[in-house]
Design a protein around this motif. Structure first.
Motif, PDB file in Angstrom:
ATOM      1  N   ASN A   1      49.777  38.794  43.043  1.00  0.00           N
ATOM      2  CA  ASN A   1      48.514  39.458  43.352  1.00  0.00           C
ATOM      3  C   ASN A   1      47.559  39.547  42.163  1.00  0.00           C
ATOM      4  N   SER A   2      48.108  39.606  40.976  1.00  0.00           N
ATOM      5  CA  SER A   2      47.254  39.828  39.819  1.00  0.00           C
ATOM      6  C   SER A   2      47.872  39.242  38.557  1.00  0.00           C
ATOM      7  N   ARG A   3      47.047  38.588  37.756  1.00  0.00           N
ATOM      8  CA  ARG A   3      47.522  38.033  36.489  1.00  0.00           C
ATOM      9  C   ARG A   3      47.292  38.997  35.326  1.00  0.00           C
ATOM     10  N   LYS A   4      46.347  39.926  35.501  1.00  0.00           N
ATOM     11  CA  LYS A   4      46.036  40.902  34.460  1.00  0.00           C
ATOM     12  C   LYS A   4      46.163  42.313  35.025  1.00  0.00           C
ATOM     13  N   LEU A   5      46.455  43.263  34.146  1.00  0.00           N
ATOM     14  CA  LEU A   5      46.550  44.659  34.553  1.00  0.00           C
ATOM     15  C   LEU A   5      45.181  45.154  35.005  1.00  0.00           C
ATOM     16  N   ASP A   6      45.133  45.754  36.173  1.00  0.00           N
ATOM     17  CA  ASP A   6      43.882  46.277  36.715  1.00  0.00           C
ATOM     18  C   ASP A   6      44.039  47.776  36.937  1.00  0.00           C
ATOM     19  N   THR A   7      43.420  48.583  36.073  1.00  0.00           N
ATOM     20  CA  THR A   7      43.557  50.039  36.174  1.00  0.00           C
ATOM     21  C   THR A   7      42.584  50.651  37.176  1.00  0.00           C
ATOM     22  N   SER A   8      41.852  49.822  37.893  1.00  0.00           N
ATOM     23  CA  SER A   8      40.940  50.355  38.913  1.00  0.00           C
ATOM     24  C   SER A   8      41.600  50.390  40.292  1.00  0.00           C
ATOM     25  N   THR A   9      42.857  50.007  40.387  1.00  0.00           N
ATOM     26  CA  THR A   9      43.553  50.018  41.669  1.00  0.00           C
ATOM     27  C   THR A   9      44.032  51.417  42.019  1.00  0.00           C
ATOM     28  N   ARG A  10      44.417  51.623  43.285  1.00  0.00           N
ATOM     29  CA  ARG A  10      44.833  52.940  43.769  1.00  0.00           C
ATOM     30  C   ARG A  10      45.992  53.557  42.991  1.00  0.00           C
ATOM     31  N   PRO A  11      46.998  52.798  42.574  1.00  0.00           N
ATOM     32  CA  PRO A  11      48.087  53.444  41.825  1.00  0.00           C
ATOM     33  C   PRO A  11      47.630  54.129  40.528  1.00  0.00           C
ATOM     34  N   TRP A  12      46.470  53.751  40.012  1.00  0.00           N
ATOM     35  CA  TRP A  12      45.960  54.339  38.773  1.00  0.00           C
ATOM     36  C   TRP A  12      44.982  55.485  39.032  1.00  0.00           C
ATOM     37  N   ASP A  13      44.740  55.846  40.292  1.00  0.00           N
ATOM     38  CA  ASP A  13      43.761  56.882  40.639  1.00  0.00           C
ATOM     39  C   ASP A  13      44.021  58.206  39.925  1.00  0.00           C
ATOM     40  N   GLU A  14      45.244  58.716  39.985  1.00  0.00           N
ATOM     41  CA  GLU A  14      45.540  60.018  39.402  1.00  0.00           C
ATOM     42  C   GLU A  14      45.351  60.030  37.883  1.00  0.00           C
ATOM     43  N   LEU A  15      45.746  58.952  37.224  1.00  0.00           N
ATOM     44  CA  LEU A  15      45.557  58.885  35.772  1.00  0.00           C
ATOM     45  C   LEU A  15      44.067  58.878  35.430  1.00  0.00           C
ATOM     46  N   ARG A  16      43.280  58.139  36.207  1.00  0.00           N
ATOM     47  CA  ARG A  16      41.831  58.118  35.979  1.00  0.00           C
ATOM     48  C   ARG A  16      41.214  59.496  36.227  1.00  0.00           C
ATOM     49  N   LYS A  17      41.686  60.211  37.272  1.00  0.00           N
ATOM     50  CA  LYS A  17      41.189  61.562  37.547  1.00  0.00           C
ATOM     51  C   LYS A  17      41.524  62.497  36.387  1.00  0.00           C
ATOM     52  N   PHE A  18      42.752  62.415  35.905  1.00  0.00           N
ATOM     53  CA  PHE A  18      43.181  63.246  34.784  1.00  0.00           C
ATOM     54  C   PHE A  18      42.364  62.936  33.539  1.00  0.00           C
ATOM     55  N   GLN A  19      42.152  61.655  33.263  1.00  0.00           N
ATOM     56  CA  GLN A  19      41.366  61.235  32.107  1.00  0.00           C
ATOM     57  C   GLN A  19      39.929  61.766  32.211  1.00  0.00           C
ATOM     58  N   ARG A  20      39.336  61.669  33.384  1.00  0.00           N
ATOM     59  CA  ARG A  20      37.966  62.154  33.582  1.00  0.00           C
ATOM     60  C   ARG A  20      37.899  63.678  33.432  1.00  0.00           C
ATOM     61  N   LEU A  21      38.920  64.380  33.937  1.00  0.00           N
ATOM     62  CA  LEU A  21      38.976  65.832  33.804  1.00  0.00           C
ATOM     63  C   LEU A  21      39.009  66.236  32.335  1.00  0.00           C
TER      64      LEU A  21
END
Length: 114
Positions: A84-104
């Motif tokens: 599905n992916s050759r590079k790490l994509d932090t914009s996918t759903r599994p990364w949602d909580e980490l992004r929310k925490f980072q934004r908080l």
């Protein structure tokens, strides 16, 4: 006639907290311990009060954001490409909580107070 060497110098002390002491720490912790000590020292009020404040705001915020960045970089370095992916994509759903925490942490860290 007084004995001894020079009694005063022209250099200013490097710490707001006053006198210092020598401690032994593992080399791998040296930079982190010094960063922590400098952060605490920079929070001391100019009248040389001995009340060490709780670390909050800048230091804790920068430390946590740095850990998140290091974690993402670790995952990127240890990423195994799949169909599905050759590079790490932090914009996918599994990364949602980490992004929310980072934004908080970036925008409203006061919400995490006790």
């Amino acid at each position: 006639m007084p004995k001894g060497g020079r009694k005063s110098t022209t250099w200013e002390p490097g710490w707001n907290g006053g006198k210092t002491t020598l401690i032994r720490v593992p080399i791998v912790l040296k930079d982190d311990v010094l960063a922590y000590a400098r952060a605490v020292d920079s929070k001391l009020i100019s009248d040389k009060s001995r009340n060490i404040p709780m670390l909050k705001g800048d230091f804790l915020q920068e430390f946590t954001l740095g850990l998140i960045d290091r974690y993402i970089e670790f995952k990127r370095h240890n990423y195994h490409p799949n169909q599905n992916s050759r590079k790490l994509d932090t914009s996918t759903r599994p990364w949602d909580e980490l992004r929310k925490f980072q934004r908080l942490i970036q925008e409203t860290p006061e919400l995490l107070k006790e």
